[in-house]
Structure formats: C-alpha cells, structure tokens
Scaffold this motif. Structure first.
Motif, mmCIF file in Angstrom:
data_model
loop_
_atom_site.group_PDB
_atom_site.id
_atom_site.type_symbol
_atom_site.label_atom_id
_atom_site.label_comp_id
_atom_site.label_asym_id
_atom_site.label_seq_id
_atom_site.Cartn_x
_atom_site.Cartn_y
_atom_site.Cartn_z
ATOM 1 N N LEU A 40 36.173 17.106 -129.269
ATOM 2 C CA LEU A 40 36.479 18.058 -128.191
ATOM 3 C C LEU A 40 35.476 17.920 -127.049
ATOM 4 O O LEU A 40 35.848 17.976 -125.872
ATOM 5 C CB LEU A 40 36.462 19.492 -128.727
ATOM 6 N N GLU A 41 34.213 17.733 -127.394
ATOM 7 C CA GLU A 41 33.183 17.576 -126.361
ATOM 8 C C GLU A 41 33.414 16.295 -125.566
ATOM 9 O O GLU A 41 33.266 16.288 -124.335
ATOM 10 C CB GLU A 41 31.801 17.547 -127.020
ATOM 11 N N ARG A 42 33.780 15.209 -126.264
ATOM 12 C CA ARG A 42 34.053 13.948 -125.577
ATOM 13 C C ARG A 42 35.268 14.093 -124.651
ATOM 14 O O ARG A 42 35.247 13.625 -123.505
ATOM 15 C CB ARG A 42 34.309 12.851 -126.606
ATOM 16 N N GLU A 43 36.316 14.753 -125.130
ATOM 17 C CA GLU A 43 37.503 14.948 -124.303
ATOM 18 C C GLU A 43 37.203 15.827 -123.099
ATOM 19 O O GLU A 43 37.756 15.614 -122.018
ATOM 20 C CB GLU A 43 38.619 15.576 -125.142
ATOM 21 N N LYS A 44 36.308 16.797 -123.284
ATOM 22 C CA LYS A 44 35.941 17.657 -122.158
ATOM 23 C C LYS A 44 35.305 16.829 -121.043
ATOM 24 O O LYS A 44 35.661 16.975 -119.872
ATOM 25 C CB LYS A 44 34.970 18.743 -122.622
ATOM 26 N N ARG A 45 34.359 15.947 -121.425
ATOM 27 C CA ARG A 45 33.712 15.102 -120.412
ATOM 28 C C ARG A 45 34.728 14.177 -119.738
ATOM 29 O O ARG A 45 34.686 13.992 -118.510
ATOM 30 C CB ARG A 45 32.594 14.276 -121.067
ATOM 31 N N GLU A 46 35.626 13.600 -120.545
ATOM 32 C CA GLU A 46 36.637 12.699 -119.976
ATOM 33 C C GLU A 46 37.553 13.441 -119.013
ATOM 34 O O GLU A 46 37.892 12.931 -117.933
ATOM 35 C CB GLU A 46 37.443 12.067 -121.105
ATOM 36 N N ASN A 47 37.976 14.638 -119.375
ATOM 37 C CA ASN A 47 38.868 15.414 -118.509
ATOM 38 C C ASN A 47 38.177 15.807 -117.207
ATOM 39 O O ASN A 47 38.790 15.780 -116.132
ATOM 40 C CB ASN A 47 39.353 16.664 -119.244
#
Length: 425
Positions: A40-47
């Motif tokens: 979730l943290e990785r997806e947050k940065r990507e988004n």
C-alpha cells in the motif's frame, strides 16, 4: 500458586483466542488476499508520482488556452489515479481499524487481569492484617510444637512474603504494559482520525476533478463539427499507417525469405521452407525472437514518463455520441521534449515520414516488430542495431500542446496489444 495458575489460565485463553482469530483470517484470505502495508505504501508513492506527471502534462496542454482532447485525457488520468488514491486510503484505514480493535481487545484483557490481580492482592493484605492482629511473627514461630514445625512455619512466612512481592511486581508489570498499550492505542486512533481527514480531502479533490471533466466535455461539445472532422482525419491516418506498417512487415518477410534461399544455395543445401506471412528466422533471429516473447509483461515503457491516453482496440469517443475509434496500438501522453527509447534490442528496419504521424521508426526483433510514431525527430537510421532503452528519438508536440507517442507491436502480420507487454504502472 493460585495466582500463578490463574495467570497461566488467562494466557492459555488468550492463546486460544489468537489461534481462532488467525484461523478466521486465513479462511478469509482464501477468498480475498488483502494488500500488505508495504505494498500500500509503494502504491501510494506511485500514485502520487502519477498525479504529479499528469499535472505537468495538463499544465503544458493548458498553455494553448483552448480546450482539447489532450487536456481531457490528462484530467481523466488524474481522476483514475485519484480513485486509486482513495482506495489506497480506505485499505490503510482498514489496517488501522484492525490494529485499533486488536489493541483495544488486548487493553481490555489487561485491564481485567489487573483488576483481578489487585483484588487478589487486597485479599492477601486483608488476611495478613487479620493475622497480625492475633499474632506477631515471633509468636507465630515460637508457638511451634517442634523444631520441624518451626522450620515449616518459617518457610511459610518466607513464601508468603515472596508471594506478596511477586504479586506487587506482577501488578507493576501489567500496569506498565497497560500504559504502553494505551499509548499505542491513542496513537493509532490519532492516525485513523488524520487519515479520515485526508480521505475527505481526497474525495473533495475527486469531485473537483469530475467538475473539470464535465466542463471540458461541455466545451469540447461545442466543437462537434471540428471533432468529427478530426475523427475522420484520425481514422484515415490510422488506415494509412496500418498499410505502411503492413507493407514494411511484408517486405521484411520477403527479404528474410530471399536471404534464407540465397544462403541455402551458396551452401549447396536444401532451401529452407519459407512463408508469405511469417519471417524466416535464422538461429540468431530465432533466439532474439524467443527472448522478446519471453519478456512479455516486463518491458520498460518507450517513454520514461506519461500515461496511456488511448488503449488498444475500439473505443467510444470521449465527447461525440455514437462515434467510436479504432487503435492498433496505444497512445502515451507525455511531457514535451520526452525521449523515446527502444524497449528491446533489435535492428532498425525503417525511418520515414508518414503524415500526420510525422516521423515513424520501426525496429525488428526476430518475428516481432515495434513501431514508434508521432516522433519529432529520430536519432537512428535504417539498418542500425539498437539496444534496450537506447534513445531513438523525441516525441512530437501538437499545436494544441499535446505531446503523444503512438506505439504498436506486431508479431509478423498480427497486431498485438502493447499494454500487455509493458510493465504495469
């Protein structure tokens, strides 16, 4: 001993509860596997990065002041990513809510345990006070009938004293742990409140983006005649490009067949069977082709930044009703001046101008062909060998401020969906 037994019983009950919860979570995970916190943290940065990219692209298209499909595509991309951001926040909230419930459960058990320990200690002190009123320790000891009884009474007093000390230590330990858990619980609740406020803010942002989208569609609807003319020009250009690529592929198929036949004649062997719709592969090109096919879904994007503004296949027009368009590849909207890179090693088979697609570069990878169109300029020439991620040109920027690369992948004469071959963003 009684206190120790109760503590063991309490720990056993807690263990059984945790095992039951774990089994329930495992049963639930069989039907739906939740994303990890790290994911979730990785997806947050990507988004967040995708939103920043879309903002930069949108600002470039806004410089022309007039509404355009490029602006609409950038807004739609922001809406898509914004929805993912909100979904990501909801998943984070689920994790925090689960942590809060678990911590509250532990706190409740510890509070109950602490109350029991204090009650048992109070009973112990009360009993000791009653004994103290009747005897003192010396009288209790010297009232023994024998030396052995004296030793037993002395041992009892020592054990009683140790039990009181252990009880006090246990109460202090549970009290300390309880305070730590309450601190964790308060921090978790604070995080939850903060995240809820962020979610509300992001929902407002989403509503604002949808208003922008509606306004943009309304402005573009007033240009219906121009849009229909643009659709007709685009479809004519698609057919033209399709014919150009198909001709180049057929020429390469014929060339490879001639080379194979000539090589067989020079070596005095039997001519290799050739096909009119497949590239005749040598051992070297067969290996290249196999490596290309084996990397499906793992290729880097032909541009470093950007988003897919139109996908492969037939799609409804974003503004005009009952109008659809066909795309034999994907369009990637990006920044002005963005470099275009080869996705795999191969040989440049064509560099030519195809209006209105401007410069077109086609690279062969065995029986696969990648085509890059809407280039402002090319850095390579026909027959040149290129490596993966090697820069082959620069994307062209339209007069309306839209910078968009058109990218196709063919296997012999079959058109493939490029999106399934690239890394997921």
């Amino acid at each position: 001993m009684q206190v120790r037994f109760k503590s063991y019983l309490l720990f056993f009950l807690l263990f059984v509860t945790l095992v039951y919860q774990t089994e329930a979570q495992q049963r639930s995970s069989r039907t739906r596997k939740p994303k990890s916190k790290a994911q979730l943290e990785r997806e947050k940065r990507e988004n967040l990065n995708r939103i920043q990219e879309a903002n930069r692209i949108l600002e470039q298209t806004k410089q022309q002041k007039e509404a355009s499909l490029g602006q609409l595509n950038a807004i739609k991309e922001k809406i898509t990513v914004q929805k993912k951001v909100i979904t990501n926040i909801s998943s984070e909230l689920n994790y925090i809510e689960s942590d809060v419930k678990q911590t509250e459960s532990v706190v409740g058990n510890m509070q109950t345990d602490l109350q029991k320990l204090k009650a048992e200690y109070a009973t112990m002190i009360y009993g000791a006070s009653k004994t103290a009123n009747s005897y003192n320790k010396l009288m209790f000891l010297f009232a023994a009938d024998s030396f052995n009884q004296f030793i037993r009474r002395l041992t009892y007093l020592r054990q009683y004293s140790e039990s009181r000390k252990k009880q006090v230590a246990e109460i202090n330990r549970v009290t300390t742990n309880l305070g730590q858990k309450l601190t964790v619980l308060n921090r978790q609740k604070k995080q939850k409140k903060t995240l809820l406020n962020v979610q509300v803010k992001e929902n407002y942002n989403l509503l604002s983006l949808k208003d922008q989208q509606d306004n943009m569609v309304q402005q573009l609807s007033q240009k219906e005649k121009e849009l229909r003319e643009e659709v007709n020009r685009r479809q004519a250009a698609v057919r033209k490009l399709d014919n150009v690529i198909a001709n180049m592929v057929r020429e390469e198929i014929a060339r490879a067949a001639r080379v194979a036949k000539s090589r067989a004649g020079a070596e005095g062997g039997t001519a290799t069977r050739t096909s009119t719709n497949k590239v005749t592969l040598t051992p070297e090109t067969a290996l290249l082709s196999s490596n290309f096919g084996g990397n499906k879904g793992r290729f880097s994007w032909p541009v470093e930044r950007g988003f897919i503004s139109q996908r492969f296949g037939v799609h409804a027009h974003p503004v005009l009703r009952n109008v659809s368009t066909r795309n034999n590849g994907i369009d990637i909207q990006t920044n002005a001046g963005e470099s275009v890179r080869s996705i795999f090693s191969g040989i440049v088979r064509a560099v030519l101008e195809v209006p209105p697609y401007h410069t077109v570069v086609m690279i062969q990878h065995g029986e696969y062909f990648t085509t890059f169109t809407k280039l402002k300029s090319a850095n390579v020439s026909e027959g040149q060998k290129v490596d993966a991620k090697e820069v082959i040109g620069t994307v062209y920027t339209n007069p309306d401020g839209t910078t968009e690369l058109h990218f196709e992948i063919w296997r012999n004469t079959t058109k493939l969906n490029p999106e399934t071959w690239l890394l997921t963003r």
